[in-house]
Design a protein around this motif. Structure first.
Motif, PDB file in Angstrom:
ATOM      1  N   ILE A   1       0.893  -1.181   0.043  1.00  0.00           N
ATOM      2  CA  ILE A   1       0.184  -0.003  -0.074  1.00  0.00           C
ATOM      3  C   ILE A   1       0.910   1.248  -0.117  1.00  0.00           C
ATOM      4  CG2 ILE A   1      -1.459   1.280   1.575  1.00  0.00           C
ATOM      5  CD1 ILE A   1      -2.550  -1.507   2.446  1.00  0.00           C
ATOM      6  N   SER A   2       2.020   1.098   0.718  1.00  0.00           N
ATOM      7  CA  SER A   2       2.667   2.424   1.065  1.00  0.00           C
ATOM      8  C   SER A   2       3.623   2.463  -0.246  1.00  0.00           C
ATOM      9  CB  SER A   2       3.679   2.387   2.113  1.00  0.00           C
ATOM     10  OG  SER A   2       2.928   2.352   3.430  1.00  0.00           O
ATOM     11  N   LEU A   3       3.991   1.577  -0.800  1.00  0.00           N
ATOM     12  CA  LEU A   3       4.630   1.668  -2.294  1.00  0.00           C
ATOM     13  C   LEU A   3       3.784   2.284  -3.340  1.00  0.00           C
ATOM     14  CD1 LEU A   3       7.008  -1.456  -2.392  1.00  0.00           C
ATOM     15  CD2 LEU A   3       7.662   0.680  -2.012  1.00  0.00           C
TER      16      LEU A   3
ATOM     17  N   LEU B   1       2.400   7.352  -6.423  1.00  0.00           N
ATOM     18  CA  LEU B   1       1.381   8.376  -6.576  1.00  0.00           C
ATOM     19  C   LEU B   1       1.922   9.798  -6.447  1.00  0.00           C
ATOM     20  CD1 LEU B   1      -1.935   6.670  -5.520  1.00  0.00           C
ATOM     21  CD2 LEU B   1      -1.266   6.973  -7.857  1.00  0.00           C
ATOM     22  N   GLY B   2       3.044   9.778  -5.535  1.00  0.00           N
ATOM     23  CA  GLY B   2       3.638  11.200  -5.321  1.00  0.00           C
ATOM     24  C   GLY B   2       2.829  11.733  -4.005  1.00  0.00           C
ATOM     25  N   ILE B   3       2.484  10.981  -3.227  1.00  0.00           N
ATOM     26  CA  ILE B   3       1.603  11.339  -2.144  1.00  0.00           C
ATOM     27  C   ILE B   3       2.752  11.982  -1.250  1.00  0.00           C
ATOM     28  CG2 ILE B   3       0.302  10.935   0.068  1.00  0.00           C
ATOM     29  CD1 ILE B   3      -1.100   8.808  -1.681  1.00  0.00           C
ATOM     30  N   PRO B   4       2.608  13.311  -0.503  1.00  0.00           N
ATOM     31  CA  PRO B   4       3.634  13.914   0.263  1.00  0.00           C
ATOM     32  C   PRO B   4       4.300  13.159   1.408  1.00  0.00           C
ATOM     33  CG  PRO B   4       1.815  15.456  -0.403  1.00  0.00           C
ATOM     34  CD  PRO B   4       1.453  14.121  -0.596  1.00  0.00           C
ATOM     35  N   SER B   5       3.315  12.767   2.315  1.00  0.00           N
ATOM     36  CA  SER B   5       3.754  11.863   3.509  1.00  0.00           C
ATOM     37  C   SER B   5       3.080  10.650   3.602  1.00  0.00           C
ATOM     38  CB  SER B   5       3.374  12.763   4.626  1.00  0.00           C
ATOM     39  OG  SER B   5       3.846  12.277   5.881  1.00  0.00           O
TER      40      SER B   5
ATOM     41  N   ASN C   1      13.771   1.917   3.538  1.00  0.00           N
ATOM     42  CA  ASN C   1      14.864   3.020   3.438  1.00  0.00           C
ATOM     43  C   ASN C   1      15.622   3.178   2.278  1.00  0.00           C
ATOM     44  OD1 ASN C   1      14.598   3.431   6.155  1.00  0.00           O
ATOM     45  ND2 ASN C   1      16.077   2.366   6.919  1.00  0.00           N
ATOM     46  N   ARG C   2      15.708   1.938   1.447  1.00  0.00           N
ATOM     47  CA  ARG C   2      16.383   1.877  -0.016  1.00  0.00           C
ATOM     48  C   ARG C   2      15.498   2.533  -1.004  1.00  0.00           C
ATOM     49  NH1 ARG C   2      20.550  -1.325  -0.035  1.00  0.00           N
ATOM     50  NH2 ARG C   2      21.108  -3.058   1.590  1.00  0.00           N
ATOM     51  N   VAL C   3      14.187   2.899  -0.825  1.00  0.00           N
ATOM     52  CA  VAL C   3      13.542   3.795  -1.707  1.00  0.00           C
ATOM     53  C   VAL C   3      13.226   5.201  -1.241  1.00  0.00           C
ATOM     54  CG1 VAL C   3      12.628   1.698  -3.048  1.00  0.00           C
ATOM     55  CG2 VAL C   3      11.307   2.795  -1.103  1.00  0.00           C
ATOM     56  N   ASN C   4      14.043   5.422  -0.224  1.00  0.00           N
ATOM     57  CA  ASN C   4      13.860   6.774   0.648  1.00  0.00           C
ATOM     58  C   ASN C   4      12.403   7.108   0.916  1.00  0.00           C
ATOM     59  OD1 ASN C   4      14.895   9.333   1.503  1.00  0.00           O
ATOM     60  ND2 ASN C   4      14.591  10.406  -0.194  1.00  0.00           N
ATOM     61  N   MET C   5      11.956   6.157   1.551  1.00  0.00           N
ATOM     62  CA  MET C   5      10.553   6.082   2.190  1.00  0.00           C
ATOM     63  C   MET C   5      10.677   5.419   3.455  1.00  0.00           C
ATOM     64  SD  MET C   5       6.953   4.725   0.323  1.00  0.00           S
ATOM     65  CE  MET C   5       7.234   3.085   0.807  1.00  0.00           C
ATOM     66  N   ASP C   6      11.372   6.002   4.406  1.00  0.00           N
ATOM     67  CA  ASP C   6      11.621   5.266   5.724  1.00  0.00           C
ATOM     68  C   ASP C   6      10.618   5.741   6.989  1.00  0.00           C
ATOM     69  OD1 ASP C   6      12.811   7.588   5.677  1.00  0.00           O
ATOM     70  OD2 ASP C   6      14.536   7.230   6.541  1.00  0.00           O
ATOM     71  N   ILE C   7       9.589   6.460   6.618  1.00  0.00           N
ATOM     72  CA  ILE C   7       8.660   6.899   7.704  1.00  0.00           C
ATOM     73  C   ILE C   7       7.933   5.535   8.071  1.00  0.00           C
ATOM     74  CG2 ILE C   7       6.950   8.444   8.455  1.00  0.00           C
ATOM     75  CD1 ILE C   7       9.775   9.605   7.350  1.00  0.00           C
ATOM     76  N   THR C   8       8.459   5.035   9.302  1.00  0.00           N
ATOM     77  CA  THR C   8       7.835   3.808   9.722  1.00  0.00           C
ATOM     78  C   THR C   8       7.427   4.015  11.250  1.00  0.00           C
ATOM     79  OG1 THR C   8      10.059   2.701  10.179  1.00  0.00           O
ATOM     80  CG2 THR C   8       8.786   2.405   8.035  1.00  0.00           C
ATOM     81  N   VAL C   9       6.494   3.410  11.656  1.00  0.00           N
ATOM     82  CA  VAL C   9       6.195   3.250  13.134  1.00  0.00           C
ATOM     83  C   VAL C   9       6.291   1.712  13.311  1.00  0.00           C
ATOM     84  CG1 VAL C   9       4.973   5.453  13.399  1.00  0.00           C
ATOM     85  CG2 VAL C   9       3.775   3.449  12.769  1.00  0.00           C
ATOM     86  N   SER C  10       6.572   1.463  14.854  1.00  0.00           N
ATOM     87  CA  SER C  10       6.533   0.123  15.041  1.00  0.00           C
ATOM     88  C   SER C  10       5.994  -0.132  16.519  1.00  0.00           C
ATOM     89  CB  SER C  10       7.993  -0.486  15.144  1.00  0.00           C
ATOM     90  OG  SER C  10       8.051  -1.956  15.602  1.00  0.00           O
ATOM     91  N   PRO C  11       4.829  -0.878  16.805  1.00  0.00           N
ATOM     92  CA  PRO C  11       4.445  -1.169  18.110  1.00  0.00           C
ATOM     93  C   PRO C  11       5.393  -1.909  18.785  1.00  0.00           C
ATOM     94  CG  PRO C  11       2.534  -1.335  16.459  1.00  0.00           C
ATOM     95  CD  PRO C  11       3.771  -1.215  15.714  1.00  0.00           C
TER      96      PRO C  11
END
Length: 459
Positions: free
Chosen positions: A312-314, A319-323, A338-348
């Motif tokens: 879903i995030s990829l 689509l170029g969604i800002p965040s 991280n490798r696609v520079n999309m590293d905004i993750t949260v981990s319970p």
């Protein structure tokens, strides 16, 4: 200290390993013999097979003389009962993990009724972390907060981030033109605590600590801004989505929640009357587009599957969604993002272990003046910790400049910040530690010495 941990999920095993590394006597308890065999083979802990609500099992684990019990099973009621039974057996302190929203509303009464000293709801904490992240540019990861004095962020270096391809660490502060410090660098999956001659390269992941006002200047210097979000699209309608949506609606944001379970959609419609609830499969691109994901400011993937969240995030990224914010439990998926520079993750998982570790240390570390450790945060994807110490008169290095050879900081450690009164100091070699300060120390996972007081950071 003697610590009993009930529940050997990967979170429980991670906590057992960290506490054992700090020199504690750790006993693992779980119904599953294979899990107990695994944790005792892999880590320096002992184990007992059985239920945490069975008095004889807790006694076999040493509950009558234990300092702390941590209940981390998947069932809230089991965790609550485990703490109460252990306390009645003689255990000094008890901590439990809970998930259910209805229980989280009554934390004070639960603590009193079940003799619990600390309760953590990782789903609620995850929602809070996401709320703090919203509005920051997609390339900026908010890693940790320190009582609103400072923020730690992670930034992936791109080809045009700085004026030249290779930048020395000593040049970075001049580039940003503000008071800041790079506390660690992730390169090819390895964490480095850099010195002034360290050269920063493309694809490095920098952890930067600065005062809250300076963080805004850093983002502006990078040609980014913290934009106010208006529309938030959430895929997955579990408890985290409920907690998060409730907070976002209170902030007057437009919230869409997509969930594949019809009964859960009906529940959310009643619980969140201000949100748009969509009954659909979040893995289907045409439905996501039909429901307006392209026009959203923030996409948050909160399904129960790391793989689904990744897909879903990829798609949102394409689509170029800002965040874009992704819930993950596996460190491997975080590295992939991280490798696609999309590293905004949260981990319970990280939030749970972080909270329990902080509680155990709170119960462990006291001296005649009070408590040394104020807070603990896992940073750099769990490869390091940011430990906040309070400084008392017994500190051995008061008044000695940090650059002095007699200061003698241990290897794999870095003093990242000194909080003095209302001021947040990013230290240089001329600064000193004073009584009453709060000192944030970055400790690499290579540090094997237990850091229980500020004096433990010195040679």
């Amino acid at each position: 200290m003697k610590i009993i941990i009930v529940g050997m999920s990967h979170r429980g095993m991670r906590l057992a390993d960290l506490l054992a590394q700090e020199g504690h006597d750790v006993v693992a308890v779980d119904n599953n013999r294979a899990k107990i065999d695994h944790v005792t083979d892999e880590y320096s802990v002992s184990g007992v097979v059985g239920s945490g609500v069975a008095k004889e099992v807790l006694l076999a684990a040493g509950a009558e003389t234990a300092d702390v019990i941590v209940a981390m099973s998947h069932i809230d009621e089991v965790n609550l009962m485990t703490c109460m039974i252990a306390k009645k057996c003689g255990t000094r302190f008890a901590a439990a993990r809970i998930f259910q929203p209805e229980l989280s509303k009554n934390k004070d009464s639960l603590k009193e009724d079940f003799l619990i000293d600390y309760l953590i709801n990782p789903k609620l904490e995850t929602a809070d972390q996401i709320v703090r992240q919203i509005g920051f540019p997609g390339k900026i990861k908010v890693d940790a907060f320190f009582d609103n004095n400072a923020t730690m962020i992670r930034l992936t270096v791109e080809k045009n981030t700085f004026a030249k391809e290779v930048v020395k660490l000593s040049e970075v502060k001049q580039f940003f033109g503000t008071d800041m410090l790079i506390t660690n660098v992730l390169r090819d999956g390895k964490m480095i605590i850099p010195d002034g001659d360290f050269e920063i390269k493309e694809k490095d992941v920098l952890s930067i600590i600065a005062g809250d006002a300076e963080i805004q200047n850093i983002i502006l210097r990078l040609g980014m801004i913290k934009k106010p979000a208006k529309k938030v699209f959430i895929v997955g309608g579990g408890d985290i989505a409920y907690y998060l949506s409730k907070r976002l609606l209170e902030q007057k944001l437009q919230v869409t929640v997509m969930e594949y379970n019809m009964n859960r959609c009906k529940e959310l419609s009643e619980l969140l009357p201000g949100a748009k609830i969509v009954f659909a499969d979040g893995l289907k691109a045409d439905i996501l587009l039909e429901e307006g994901i392209e026009d959203t400011d923030v996409c948050i993937s909160l399904t129960g599957s790391d793989e689904n969240n990744l897909v879903i995030s990829l798609f949102a990224w394409s689509l170029g969604i800002p965040s874009i914010i992704t819930k993950v439990e596996s460190a491997d998926y975080e590295k992939l993002l991280n490798r696609v520079n999309m590293d905004i993750t949260v981990s319970p998982s990280v939030i749970t272990v972080d909270g329990m570790l902080r509680f155990v240390r709170d119960m462990t570390v006291y001296n005649e003046n009070g408590q040394d450790i104020a807070s603990v945060h896992q940073v750099a994807g769990g490869l390091a910790q940011a430990i906040e110490f309070s400084v008392f008169e017994n500190c051995k290095k008061i008044g000695i400049p940090l650059k002095s050879p007699s200061f003698g900081l241990k290897k794999h450690l870095l003093i990242a910040m000194i909080v003095r009164g209302e001021k947040c100091l990013i230290p240089d070699g001329n600064d000193t530690i004073q009584v009453g300060d709060r000192v944030v120390v970055i400790a690499s996972s290579k540090t094997k010495t237990a850091l229980n007081t500020i004096n433990d950071i010195f040679e």
